[in-house]
Design a protein around this motif. Structure first.
Motif, PDB file in Angstrom:
ATOM      1  N   MET A   1       0.862  -1.186   0.000  1.00 56.85           N
ATOM      2  CA  MET A   1       0.000   0.000   0.000  1.00 56.85           C
ATOM      3  C   MET A   1       0.895   1.232   0.000  1.00 56.85           C
ATOM      4  O   MET A   1       1.796   1.377   0.825  1.00 56.85           O
ATOM      5  N   ASN A   2       0.668   2.165  -0.921  1.00 54.96           N
ATOM      6  CA  ASN A   2       1.487   3.361  -1.057  1.00 54.96           C
ATOM      7  C   ASN A   2       0.856   4.525  -0.299  1.00 54.96           C
ATOM      8  O   ASN A   2      -0.353   4.750  -0.346  1.00 54.96           O
ATOM      9  N   ARG A   3       1.693   5.230   0.400  1.00 58.67           N
ATOM     10  CA  ARG A   3       1.256   6.416   1.142  1.00 58.67           C
ATOM     11  C   ARG A   3       2.270   7.518   0.892  1.00 58.67           C
ATOM     12  O   ARG A   3       3.415   7.259   0.499  1.00 58.67           O
ATOM     13  N   ASP A   4       1.890   8.744   1.166  1.00 61.83           N
ATOM     14  CA  ASP A   4       2.819   9.856   0.973  1.00 61.83           C
ATOM     15  C   ASP A   4       3.961   9.811   1.977  1.00 61.83           C
ATOM     16  O   ASP A   4       5.094  10.186   1.680  1.00 61.83           O
ATOM     17  N   TYR A   5       3.652   9.338   3.168  1.00 60.33           N
ATOM     18  CA  TYR A   5       4.649   9.346   4.244  1.00 60.33           C
ATOM     19  C   TYR A   5       5.363   8.004   4.412  1.00 60.33           C
ATOM     20  O   TYR A   5       6.377   7.928   5.099  1.00 60.33           O
ATOM     21  N   TYR A   6       4.826   6.911   3.822  1.00 60.96           N
ATOM     22  CA  TYR A   6       5.465   5.609   3.985  1.00 60.96           C
ATOM     23  C   TYR A   6       5.015   4.666   2.873  1.00 60.96           C
ATOM     24  O   TYR A   6       3.833   4.656   2.506  1.00 60.96           O
ATOM     25  N   HIS A   7       5.945   3.918   2.344  1.00 63.34           N
ATOM     26  CA  HIS A   7       5.635   2.927   1.320  1.00 63.34           C
ATOM     27  C   HIS A   7       5.912   1.540   1.890  1.00 63.34           C
ATOM     28  O   HIS A   7       7.046   1.231   2.271  1.00 63.34           O
ATOM     29  N   SER A   8       4.881   0.691   1.994  1.00 55.08           N
ATOM     30  CA  SER A   8       5.065  -0.668   2.498  1.00 55.08           C
ATOM     31  C   SER A   8       5.893  -1.478   1.505  1.00 55.08           C
ATOM     32  O   SER A   8       5.569  -1.490   0.304  1.00 55.08           O
ATOM     33  N   PRO A   9       6.977  -2.133   1.964  1.00 54.00           N
ATOM     34  CA  PRO A   9       7.809  -2.913   1.049  1.00 54.00           C
ATOM     35  C   PRO A   9       7.001  -4.049   0.425  1.00 54.00           C
ATOM     36  O   PRO A   9       6.142  -4.652   1.065  1.00 54.00           O
ATOM     37  N   LYS A  10       7.307  -4.341  -0.823  1.00 56.74           N
ATOM     38  CA  LYS A  10       6.633  -5.430  -1.502  1.00 56.74           C
ATOM     39  C   LYS A  10       7.303  -6.753  -1.096  1.00 56.74           C
ATOM     40  O   LYS A  10       8.481  -6.956  -1.358  1.00 56.74           O
ATOM     41  N   PRO A  11       6.564  -7.652  -0.458  1.00 53.61           N
ATOM     42  CA  PRO A  11       7.187  -8.907   0.014  1.00 53.61           C
ATOM     43  C   PRO A  11       7.409  -9.889  -1.126  1.00 53.61           C
ATOM     44  O   PRO A  11       6.671  -9.911  -2.111  1.00 53.61           O
ATOM     45  N   GLY A  12       8.450 -10.713  -0.964  1.00 55.37           N
ATOM     46  CA  GLY A  12       8.719 -11.752  -1.942  1.00 55.37           C
ATOM     47  C   GLY A  12       7.933 -13.015  -1.635  1.00 55.37           C
ATOM     48  O   GLY A  12       7.240 -13.113  -0.610  1.00 55.37           O
ATOM     49  N   LYS A  13       8.029 -13.989  -2.521  1.00 56.50           N
ATOM     50  CA  LYS A  13       7.303 -15.242  -2.346  1.00 56.50           C
ATOM     51  C   LYS A  13       7.751 -15.995  -1.093  1.00 56.50           C
ATOM     52  O   LYS A  13       6.939 -16.574  -0.371  1.00 56.50           O
ATOM     53  N   VAL A  14       9.073 -15.960  -0.839  1.00 50.21           N
ATOM     54  CA  VAL A  14       9.598 -16.678   0.331  1.00 50.21           C
ATOM     55  C   VAL A  14       9.060 -16.068   1.617  1.00 50.21           C
ATOM     56  O   VAL A  14       8.627 -16.781   2.535  1.00 50.21           O
ATOM     57  N   MET A  15       9.066 -14.726   1.670  1.00 47.63           N
ATOM     58  CA  MET A  15       8.578 -14.051   2.877  1.00 47.63           C
ATOM     59  C   MET A  15       7.094 -14.345   3.095  1.00 47.63           C
ATOM     60  O   MET A  15       6.671 -14.603   4.234  1.00 47.63           O
ATOM     61  N   GLN A  16       6.318 -14.336   2.035  1.00 42.32           N
ATOM     62  CA  GLN A  16       4.894 -14.626   2.178  1.00 42.32           C
ATOM     63  C   GLN A  16       4.661 -16.066   2.640  1.00 42.32           C
ATOM     64  O   GLN A  16       3.752 -16.339   3.427  1.00 42.32           O
ATOM     65  N   TRP A  17       5.508 -16.976   2.163  1.00 42.62           N
ATOM     66  CA  TRP A  17       5.399 -18.362   2.597  1.00 42.62           C
ATOM     67  C   TRP A  17       5.741 -18.502   4.077  1.00 42.62           C
ATOM     68  O   TRP A  17       5.084 -19.252   4.814  1.00 42.62           O
ATOM     69  N   LEU A  18       6.744 -17.734   4.529  1.00 43.44           N
ATOM     70  CA  LEU A  18       7.104 -17.751   5.954  1.00 43.44           C
ATOM     71  C   LEU A  18       5.998 -17.147   6.804  1.00 43.44           C
ATOM     72  O   LEU A  18       5.777 -17.584   7.937  1.00 43.44           O
ATOM     73  N   TRP A  19       5.311 -16.154   6.273  1.00 43.85           N
ATOM     74  CA  TRP A  19       4.163 -15.598   7.001  1.00 43.85           C
ATOM     75  C   TRP A  19       3.103 -16.669   7.222  1.00 43.85           C
ATOM     76  O   TRP A  19       2.538 -16.779   8.308  1.00 43.85           O
ATOM     77  N   LYS A  20       2.830 -17.454   6.185  1.00 42.01           N
ATOM     78  CA  LYS A  20       1.842 -18.525   6.311  1.00 42.01           C
ATOM     79  C   LYS A  20       2.294 -19.559   7.338  1.00 42.01           C
ATOM     80  O   LYS A  20       1.487 -20.098   8.092  1.00 42.01           O
ATOM     81  N   ALA A  21       3.604 -19.841   7.354  1.00 42.62           N
ATOM     82  CA  ALA A  21       4.131 -20.795   8.332  1.00 42.62           C
ATOM     83  C   ALA A  21       3.926 -20.297   9.758  1.00 42.62           C
ATOM     84  O   ALA A  21       3.748 -21.086  10.688  1.00 42.62           O
ATOM     85  N   ALA A  22       3.961 -18.966   9.937  1.00 46.65           N
ATOM     86  CA  ALA A  22       3.766 -18.380  11.266  1.00 46.65           C
ATOM     87  C   ALA A  22       2.288 -18.210  11.596  1.00 46.65           C
ATOM     88  O   ALA A  22       1.945 -17.768  12.702  1.00 46.65           O
ATOM     89  N   GLY A  23       1.404 -18.529  10.671  1.00 49.88           N
ATOM     90  CA  GLY A  23      -0.024 -18.389  10.917  1.00 49.88           C
ATOM     91  C   GLY A  23      -0.485 -16.945  10.956  1.00 49.88           C
ATOM     92  O   GLY A  23      -1.489 -16.622  11.602  1.00 49.88           O
TER      93      GLY A  23
END
Length: 407
Positions: A1-23
């Motif tokens: 999500m893009n904002r004027d004051y902060y841009h959320s980094p775009k996660p890679g496939k590995v990071m998203q998979w690790l998120w799922k592993a963490a529930g």
């Protein structure tokens, strides 16, 4: 999500998979800070690492249990057992991965501060116990793999000692049976040797008599020589009779001795198999403790316990971050969208503990509509019955004779 004051980094496939592993919720994390993204990726990484170690430990444990037993120094890999161990290891790793994922996902955020309160700790005790069991289960096969060379050497020495003990015990069990057979053979042999010695003595006396070596006697084939010759013939006949009489007994005893020796050889051939039976998981774990000592095995187990329990304590130590607030907001929006209202600490139960009042407005609306419908149906039914009664009264008034029957 893009904002004027902060841009959320775009996660890679590995990071998203690790998120799922963490529930964790990838939808919210994509809109959260990089700090939150990394935290939950690390949590997922620990869960994945635990599952991977569980797969290795489970596979090695199964291979150790089911591999063909033999000398501890034999490092040949048994392919069918290795394939079976790999399949089980993958399944076991997925099971532990799923359990860890549940433990991490089910562990709350605590009170939102870095401190772990007693209430938070006691609430996590069931998850901590589950983690301890998993950690110990993983650590033991890993220990015996770490000290495999030392364990193999000790185990080989133990196998040799066990083999020697088995040989001594087996031989001792057969000694008594061999002794009885030897006694029978010895008894027959003594009698036969005695006859042979008597024959030899008579032959010597006969030879001396013929050659004039006996003082005071006449040399040659005289009466004395003939008597000695007759004695020799008698003794030889007695020996032949003795051999014929004891032939069957000698055959039986020798046959039993041969059979017993065959049994003994067969039992002694099993000594390697018996010694190889020591090459099991339990014996290796026992030797690992002896070889490495208490403190080394303790710290190895402690390391796996720390790895396994880190996510649980880590979540209790997390301070509230944008991810948590957004997650709470999404939860409230979903409840509002479904017409669910929670009034926190609304009343006290019989024990004086404050309880929340949960109102399901959509369900309440359905119940109210159903109650109103039933009420309306009841009123209409009453009205119909009342009208029917009035009509029947009119019919009776007009044709009372139709409703009167003669007795």
């Amino acid at each position: 999500m893009n904002r004027d004051y902060y841009h959320s980094p775009k996660p890679g496939k590995v990071m998203q998979w690790l998120w799922k592993a963490a529930g964790s919720d990838a939808y919210i994390l994509k809109r959260s800070t990089y700090n939150d993204q990394v935290k939950y990726a690390c949590l997922g990484g620990i869960v994945v690492a635990t599952g991977f170690m569980a797969a290795l430990a489970g596979g090695y444990a199964v291979y150790t249990i089911f591999e063909p037993k033999g000398s501890a120094l034999d490092d040949a890999t048994h392919i069918p057992t290795a394939l079976m161990a790999c399949i089980f290891g993958v399944i076991w790793g997925l099971i532990i991965f799923n359990i860890d994922r549940f433990i991490v996902a089910a562990t709350g955020k605590g009170d939102g501060t870095e401190a772990i309160t007693w209430k938070e700790f006691t609430g996590s005790i069931p998850r901590i116990i589950m983690g301890l069991v998993i950690a110990i289960t993983i650590s033991k096969p890993m220990e015996i793999r770490m000290f495999k060379s030392e364990i193999d050497a000790e185990l080989h020495q133990t196998q040799l000692e066990k083999q020697k003990e088995y040989e001594e015990a087996t031989t001792a069990n057969y000694d008594g049976r061999f002794l009885e057979i030897e006694k029978g053979l010895k008894k027959i042999e003594i009698k036969r040797v005695d006859l042979i010695e008597r024959i030899k003595k008579a032959e010597q006396d006969y030879s001396d008599q013929l050659n004039g070596k006996v003082p005071g006697t006449t040399p040659g084939n005289g009466p004395l020589s003939k008597a000695l010759k007759s004695q020799i013939d008698k003794l030889e006949l007695e020996l032949d009779d003795f051999d014929e009489t004891n032939k069957s007994e000698l055959t039986r005893l020798n046959s039993e001795k041969l059979k017993l020796q065959t049994e003994l050889d067969s039992e002694l051939a099993k000594n390697k198999e018996v010694a190889g039976g020591l090459d099991g998981l339990l014996e290796r774990i026992h030797l690992a403790h002896e070889v490495a000592g208490f403190w080394i095995t303790f710290f190895i187990t402690l390391l796996f316990i720390v790895i396994e329990l880190t996510p649980i304590f880590f979540k209790m130590m997390l301070i509230k971050s944008p991810y948590d607030y957004m997650s709470d907001n999404v939860n409230e929006l979903l409840k509002a969208d479904q017409g669910i209202q929670i009034k926190y600490d609304y009343y006290k139960d019989k024990k004086g503990q404050e309880r929340n009042l949960i109102i399901n407005h959509q369900a309440k609306k359905k119940v109210d509509e159903k109650m109103m419908l039933i009420k309306a149906q009841t009123e209409l039914s009453d009205y119909i019955i009342e009208k029917w009664k009035e009509k029947e009264k009119q019919n009776i008034d007009q044709n009372v004779e139709d409703y009167i029957s003669e007795a």
